[in-house]
Design an enzyme around this catalytic site. Structure first.
Site, PDB file in Angstrom:
ATOM      1  N   GLN A 250     -32.719 -50.165 -61.883  1.00 38.95           N
ATOM      2  CA  GLN A 250     -31.447 -49.972 -62.442  1.00 38.95           C
ATOM      3  C   GLN A 250     -30.407 -49.869 -61.103  1.00 38.95           C
ATOM      4  OE1 GLN A 250     -30.649 -50.800 -65.610  1.00 38.95           O
ATOM      5  NE2 GLN A 250     -32.674 -51.711 -65.248  1.00 38.95           N
ATOM      6  N   HIS A 253     -28.481 -52.565 -59.522  1.00 37.56           N
ATOM      7  CA  HIS A 253     -27.126 -53.281 -60.204  1.00 37.56           C
ATOM      8  C   HIS A 253     -25.973 -53.071 -59.306  1.00 37.56           C
ATOM      9  CE1 HIS A 253     -28.024 -54.675 -64.131  1.00 37.56           C
ATOM     10  NE2 HIS A 253     -29.096 -53.838 -64.222  1.00 37.56           N
ATOM     11  N   GLU A 318     -26.906 -44.262 -70.722  1.00 36.80           N
ATOM     12  CA  GLU A 318     -27.305 -45.508 -71.287  1.00 36.80           C
ATOM     13  C   GLU A 318     -28.714 -46.004 -71.510  1.00 36.80           C
ATOM     14  OE1 GLU A 318     -26.009 -50.386 -69.775  1.00 36.80           O
ATOM     15  OE2 GLU A 318     -26.389 -48.464 -68.446  1.00 36.80           O
ATOM     16  N   HIS A 319     -29.720 -45.807 -70.468  1.00 36.26           N
ATOM     17  CA  HIS A 319     -31.225 -46.299 -70.807  1.00 36.26           C
ATOM     18  C   HIS A 319     -31.533 -44.898 -70.437  1.00 36.26           C
ATOM     19  CE1 HIS A 319     -29.249 -49.915 -68.898  1.00 36.26           C
ATOM     20  NE2 HIS A 319     -29.774 -50.539 -69.804  1.00 36.26           N
ATOM     21  N   ASP A 352     -33.174 -54.954 -70.681  1.00 38.73           N
ATOM     22  CA  ASP A 352     -32.095 -55.920 -69.930  1.00 38.73           C
ATOM     23  C   ASP A 352     -32.351 -57.360 -70.193  1.00 38.73           C
ATOM     24  OD1 ASP A 352     -30.924 -53.651 -68.929  1.00 38.73           O
ATOM     25  OD2 ASP A 352     -31.609 -53.702 -67.266  1.00 38.73           O
ATOM     26  N   HIS A 412       5.591 -43.226-103.477  1.00 34.71           N
ATOM     27  CA  HIS A 412       4.167 -43.615-103.862  1.00 34.71           C
ATOM     28  C   HIS A 412       4.238 -42.989-105.647  1.00 34.71           C
ATOM     29  CE1 HIS A 412       3.701 -43.619 -99.674  1.00 34.71           C
ATOM     30  NE2 HIS A 412       2.151 -43.796 -99.907  1.00 34.71           N
TER      31      HIS A 412
END
Length: 433
Positions: A250, A253, A318-319, A352, A412
């Protein structure tokens, strides 16, 4: 007590970097609002060195590009898209529409309506990220979105043929070779050549994530999905080599991608650090993975699994990859994550690229309040009401009048009074006509 064997850069440095990102994004969006296509072209030339006659590919161009992709790649794309489509359809099937009669003649209902135009951002620039096309476009089409606009940048001035093929096979209605803030802003506000969309989905770098943040409200977004994050949870039985490989998977990235290990074993921690340092020099993507590990890598050693899970929830990453003897315990013990990957046989890279769950997931702590992209993000859950029984009209009209006047909402109240008058002949003392 947690012991930190490796620290990330101070948060103040990260915050300063984000301030610069915000300033740049604000300027680009303002320019595109004012100058439209001219600003889009200027940004594309500046950031991507890309300025074709038209950023949108014609059907003929798409067919030619897809035909240039090796058949094995096409077959693999179709297989993975089948996995994503199948999971998204199961998600859609889990969403119920209903109508219920709560009182005589009072019907309340719920239905799901797809947004009418969605923008799918497929990152590129560094790599041809075909998988993001599956996640954003296939899922939108399963939800029933009639118009999907898909944008991806060129890679070093070249058309990413495999990504275009994935976008086409996923069902994109428009394919644009356009990236970055300029793509997100053009989809959101529209230009002379691109009609705006209602919602934008897809991951991206810090600039893309910030553009989505600034435009949210004017358009919908899936979630804040910035630089990818991985958190590996390991006990004493975990393989440090696997931990290291997966952390680096990762980190590649980009240079701002956090990679963190939390373990109950100091030996696993130290050996994982050693394995990362051994593997990094030989990685073809070390120019990205190296700075990511140097600046954003962390290693924490805790005493117990209780502390491990508690600290993991604080990260809200995230992961989260669980390399422990009983990985499914994480399903019971954790509440803040984008996606769990349970056991050594299940790596984050499966999610992924190939397994079928969606890889567009919350980052930067957003997992505290949202999950990832799913078919429901493309749907508007709406309600409807109908009252046809006169006794129920009278009952609700009188109740509405009383409830509204408690809140000093006379208008109302009068709407309720009128229904009671129509249904049961109640007087309207405020109507002097």
């Amino acid at each position: 007590m947690a012991e930190i064997l490796k620290h990330a850069v101070p948060r103040a440095e990260v915050a300063a970097s984000l301030d610069q990102v915000r300033e740049t994004v604000t300027g680009v969006i303002a320019d595109i609002r004012e100058r439209g296509d001219a600003a889009v072209r200027a940004c594309s030339e500046k950031f991507d060195k890309w300025s074709p006659a038209s950023f949108r590919l014609t059907d003929e161009e798409v067919e030619k590009i897809v035909a240039s992709v090796p058949q094995q790649v096409i077959d693999d794309i179709r297989f993975v898209q089948d996995q994503v489509r199948g999971f998204a359809r199961r998600q859609l099937d889990s969403l119920g529409e209903f109508e219920v009669e709560t009182l005589p003649g009072v019907r309340l209902g719920q239905k799901h309506i797809p947004v009418q135009a969605a923008g799918a951002y497929i990152p590129g620039g560094r790599y041809p990220l075909t998988a993001s096309a599956h996640m954003t476009i296939v899922t939108a089409k399963v939800a029933g979105v009639p118009r999907v606009v898909a944008c991806t940048p060129p890679i070093h001035g070249e058309i990413p043929a495999a990504t275009v093929a994935a976008m086409h096979l996923a069902g994109a209605d428009e394919i644009w070779l356009l990236g970055g803030v300029q793509a997100v802003a053009a989809m959101a506000v529209g230009t002379d050549t691109m009609r705006p969309v209602n919602l934008i989905a897809g991951p991206g770098n810090a600039y893309v994530a910030e553009a989505k943040r600034q435009l949210f409200g004017e358009i919908g977004i899936d979630l804040f999905a910035g630089p990818t994050e991985i958190l590996v949870l390991a006990d004493e039985q975990a393989d440090p080599f696997v931990c290291a490989v997966d952390l680096l998977s990762q980190a590649e990235h980009g240079p701002d991608s956090p990679a963190v290990l939390i373990t109950t074993s100091r030996e696993v921690a130290e050996r994982t650090i050693a394995e990362v340092e051994r593997l990094l020099p030989g990685m073809p993507t070390r120019d990205f993975a190296g700075p990511a590990w140097r600046d954003h890598g962390q290693v924490h050693v805790v005493d117990t699994l209780d502390e491990l899970y508690a600290l993991a929830d604080e990260f809200a990453f995230e992961h989260v990859e669980v390399l422990t003897a009983e990985p499914r315990l994480a399903l019971e013990r954790m509440t803040q994550y984008g996606a769990l990957f349970l056991g050594e046989g299940t790596c984050v890279s499966f999610g992924d690229k190939v397994i079928g769950t969606n890889h567009v997931l919350p980052t930067r702590g957003a997992a505290r309040y949202t999950g990832g992209l799913w078919v429901g993000k493309y749907l508007k859950t709406v309600t409807y009401q109908e009252v046809t029984d006169t006794d129920s009209q009278a009952l609700l009209g009188r109740l509405c009048g009383r409830a509204a006047r408690v809140e000093l909402f006379e208008g109302h109240a009068r709407s309720g009074d009128v229904r009671a008058a129509k249904a049961a002949g109640d007087e309207l003392p405020w109507n002097t006509a």
